[in-house]
Scaffold this active site. Structure first.
Site, PDB file in Angstrom:
ATOM      1  N   ARG A  71      -9.130   0.025   4.018  1.00  0.00           N
ATOM      2  CA  ARG A  71      -8.137   0.991   3.527  1.00  0.00           C
ATOM      3  C   ARG A  71      -6.839   0.292   3.152  1.00  0.00           C
ATOM      4  O   ARG A  71      -6.106   0.775   2.280  1.00  0.00           O
ATOM      5  CB  ARG A  71      -7.820   2.032   4.615  1.00  0.00           C
ATOM      6  CG  ARG A  71      -8.921   3.044   4.836  1.00  0.00           C
ATOM      7  CD  ARG A  71      -8.494   4.048   5.883  1.00  0.00           C
ATOM      8  NE  ARG A  71      -7.169   4.529   5.566  1.00  0.00           N
ATOM      9  CZ  ARG A  71      -6.298   4.995   6.435  1.00  0.00           C
ATOM     10  NH1 ARG A  71      -6.620   5.087   7.706  1.00  0.00           N
ATOM     11  NH2 ARG A  71      -5.108   5.393   6.049  1.00  0.00           N
TER      12      ARG A  71
ATOM     13  N   LYS B 180       0.837  -1.215   0.000  1.00  0.00           N
ATOM     14  CA  LYS B 180       0.000   0.000   0.000  1.00  0.00           C
ATOM     15  C   LYS B 180       0.867   1.258   0.000  1.00  0.00           C
ATOM     16  O   LYS B 180       0.657   2.167  -0.798  1.00  0.00           O
ATOM     17  CB  LYS B 180      -0.892   0.006   1.251  1.00  0.00           C
ATOM     18  CG  LYS B 180      -1.524   1.343   1.524  1.00  0.00           C
ATOM     19  CD  LYS B 180      -2.408   1.331   2.757  1.00  0.00           C
ATOM     20  CE  LYS B 180      -1.707   1.526   4.071  1.00  0.00           C
ATOM     21  NZ  LYS B 180      -1.395   2.913   4.433  1.00  0.00           N
ATOM     22  N   ASN B 181       1.838   1.305   0.917  1.00  0.00           N
ATOM     23  CA  ASN B 181       2.583   2.552   1.076  1.00  0.00           C
ATOM     24  C   ASN B 181       3.572   2.801  -0.066  1.00  0.00           C
ATOM     25  O   ASN B 181       4.053   3.916  -0.225  1.00  0.00           O
ATOM     26  CB  ASN B 181       3.251   2.600   2.448  1.00  0.00           C
ATOM     27  CG  ASN B 181       2.206   2.782   3.548  1.00  0.00           C
ATOM     28  OD1 ASN B 181       1.066   3.174   3.269  1.00  0.00           O
ATOM     29  ND2 ASN B 181       2.573   2.473   4.780  1.00  0.00           N
TER      30      ASN B 181
ATOM     31  N   CYS C  82      -5.113   8.221   9.354  1.00  0.00           N
ATOM     32  CA  CYS C  82      -5.221   7.456  10.605  1.00  0.00           C
ATOM     33  C   CYS C  82      -5.069   8.369  11.822  1.00  0.00           C
ATOM     34  O   CYS C  82      -4.161   9.206  11.867  1.00  0.00           O
ATOM     35  CB  CYS C  82      -4.123   6.395  10.672  1.00  0.00           C
ATOM     36  SG  CYS C  82      -4.589   4.853   9.912  1.00  0.00           S
TER      37      CYS C  82
ATOM     38  N   ASP D 115       3.947  -0.094  12.401  1.00  0.00           N
ATOM     39  CA  ASP D 115       2.682  -0.625  11.857  1.00  0.00           C
ATOM     40  C   ASP D 115       2.444  -2.075  12.292  1.00  0.00           C
ATOM     41  O   ASP D 115       1.328  -2.581  12.180  1.00  0.00           O
ATOM     42  CB  ASP D 115       2.684  -0.560  10.322  1.00  0.00           C
ATOM     43  CG  ASP D 115       2.645   0.870   9.813  1.00  0.00           C
ATOM     44  OD1 ASP D 115       2.348   1.779  10.600  1.00  0.00           O
ATOM     45  OD2 ASP D 115       2.924   1.077   8.614  1.00  0.00           O
TER      46      ASP D 115
ATOM     47  N   ARG E  20       0.595  13.992  13.918  1.00  0.00           N
ATOM     48  CA  ARG E  20       0.919  13.931  12.500  1.00  0.00           C
ATOM     49  C   ARG E  20       1.131  15.309  11.857  1.00  0.00           C
ATOM     50  O   ARG E  20       0.392  15.735  10.963  1.00  0.00           O
ATOM     51  CB  ARG E  20      -0.138  13.105  11.759  1.00  0.00           C
ATOM     52  CG  ARG E  20      -0.378  11.784  12.475  1.00  0.00           C
ATOM     53  CD  ARG E  20      -0.919  10.720  11.590  1.00  0.00           C
ATOM     54  NE  ARG E  20       0.111  10.125  10.773  1.00  0.00           N
ATOM     55  CZ  ARG E  20      -0.122   9.185   9.873  1.00  0.00           C
ATOM     56  NH1 ARG E  20      -1.344   8.773   9.672  1.00  0.00           N
ATOM     57  NH2 ARG E  20       0.842   8.667   9.170  1.00  0.00           N
TER      58      ARG E  20
END
Ligand code: EPZ
Length: 417
Positions: free
Chosen positions: A397, A22-23, A116, A304, A121
């Site tokens: 997601r 995903k990233n 998230c 994660d 952040r």
């Protein structure tokens, strides 16, 4: 709103394939906007975050053609310089689109990016980097705009290691005039993978995957094809799934080298793993040992993977200490595990003591964020009785059709629409 209904306690067996990262995919879509030619991205996961970033790229004027696990992106021209308000609010990674739009159009504006809820952040490192490259930053309410007639290469030192910050500056510097040097850069495997592809398309990036990255600006970038690397967080999640619920599970299409620190710790926990080049075979653990873990930037233990690892050690005999210094909110979901019967004490927002083993009971819960969400799903798979997991958009997601893939292993999980 859809939710998952899970009946815990089933032994899982069989094979599960890891999807593309995903990233890596999010950043590849942004990098595609540097070029007016066609980019083909293969091994694309079919997940909500990717849907959102592709919608944003389309909204900016790129032509998008989706196929099965692949996408063609062509941004012949960029038609807008304001990122979609509605979409940017849903995705932290939307900020990665700012650099290519700025580089091609000389300006860009967007709201403060969402995503998230795992901590503050901030975006100060991005703004400082763009400013170093010659951009002017203006704030109006919660929107900011960047403008620069011509971006210039710069020396950028990151006071804090940032994955997306490194990628954003690397991508933006590709079309800047002169040389950019990024120091104290992040080293996550998605970064050298993207740099290698950008170089094949004409970029001049050296040192990606080390703390110092040099980018010599070029006039333009060609099109091309790239295959995304396997998702290392999905890989680690499946290792924990197997340790908790196996049976014996073969995890295919993964790269164990990308989760070394995690594998060392999971083996300390007593989980039996057999490693092949692109596969891991994991057996259900009869006895789990307590393990202390501190998360760290790559190549350390990925933050994660902390939530599912925390779940794993609720089943260990003894006390495990988990320290997650990267985000402030990453351990808050442990309250929900406690409501299922775990015994986790937060010493402060970054530190937890997990006393085990504890028998978890099924109940109705909701995913607070992506990685906590998948962890609660796994908790449901080992809990006694029925668990209902709500707010599963958070899980969708990042994990493609997760219930179908788990059903194939024998899990009793249903998506109720
Ligand atoms: C990336 O987030 C990942 N997201 C995250 O994965 C992952 O948890 C994180 O890296 C750490 O590995 C994507 O790649 C899209 P950071 P990112 O900038 O890049 C501070 C998932 O579940 N910081 O490396 O946003 C920040 O607060 C997601 O897939 C600043 O202070 O994380 C944090 O403490 C969640 N100022 C630290 O740096 C800034 O301007 C590291 O964050 C930027 C970051």
């Amino acid at each position: 709103m859809p939710y998952f209904e899970i009946t815990g306690g089933k032994k899982l067996n069989g094979e599960i394939e890891v999807k593309g990262a995903k990233n890596a995919a999010l950043k590849a879509v942004a990098a595609a906007l540097l070029s007016s030619e066609k980019w083909i991205i293969k091994n694309l996961p079919q997940i909500e975050d990717i849907n959102r970033i592709l919608e944003m790229a389309e909204d900016l004027g790129a032509k998008i053609k989706r196929g099965n696990n692949k996408v063609e992106i062509q941004a012949k021209s960029i038609k807008k310089t304001r990122l979609s308000e509605k979409l940017a609010g849903k995705l932290r990674a939307s900020i990665i689109l700012a650099g290519p739009v700025l580089a091609r159009m000389g300006k860009v504006s967007m709201p403060y990016p969402g995503g998230c809820v795992i901590g503050k952040r901030p975006i100060d490192l991005f703004l400082a980097g763009f400013q170093k490259m010659g951009a002017k930053v203006k704030w109006q309410d919660d929107h900011f705009s960047l403008s620069a007639r011509k971006l210039k290469g710069a020396k950028i030192f990151f006071p804090k290691i940032s994955v997306t910050g490194t990628e954003a500056m690397m991508i933006t510097a590709v079309l800047a005039e002169g040389e950019t040097i990024l120091e104290n850069a992040a080293m996550e495997p998605e970064i050298p993978a993207l740099a290698e592809f950008l170089n094949r398309c004409g970029a001049k990036i050296f040192g990606a995957g080390t703390p110092t990255i040099r980018i010599k600006g070029v006039k333009g970038i060609r099109g091309g094809q790239m295959k995304l690397i396997p998702d290392r967080i999905e890989t680690g999640t499946f290792v924990i799934l197997a340790a908790l619920c196996g049976g014996k599970i073969k995890i295919r299409n993964c790269n164990p080298d990308h989760i070394r620190a995690f594998l060392v710790n999971i083996q300390k926990a007593g989980v039996r793993i057999e490693e092949k080049k692109n596969e891991l075979v994991v057996w259900g653990a009869e006895k789990i040992n307590p393990v202390n873990v501190t998360t760290h930037e790559y190549p350390g233990f990925a933050t994660d993977l902390q939530p599912p690892f925390t779940l794993l050690v609720t089943q260990a005999r003894g006390t495990s200490q988990i320290h997650d210094p990267i985000f402030e909110g990453r351990l808050l979901f442990t309250d929900i595990l406690n409501s299922m019967g775990a015994n986790i004490v937060l010493n402060d927002p970054h530190r937890a003591a997990i006393h085990g083993p504890t028998r978890l009971r099924g109940r109705k819960i909701a995913s607070p964020d992506l990685r906590a969400g998948i962890t609660l799903l796994l908790a449901g798979l080992i809990a006694k009785g029925k668990t209902v997991v709500e707010n599963i958009y958070q899980i969708d997601r990042g994990y493609e059709k997760i219930e179908e893939r788990l059903q194939k292993l024998g899990a009793d999980i249903k998506r109720i629409m």
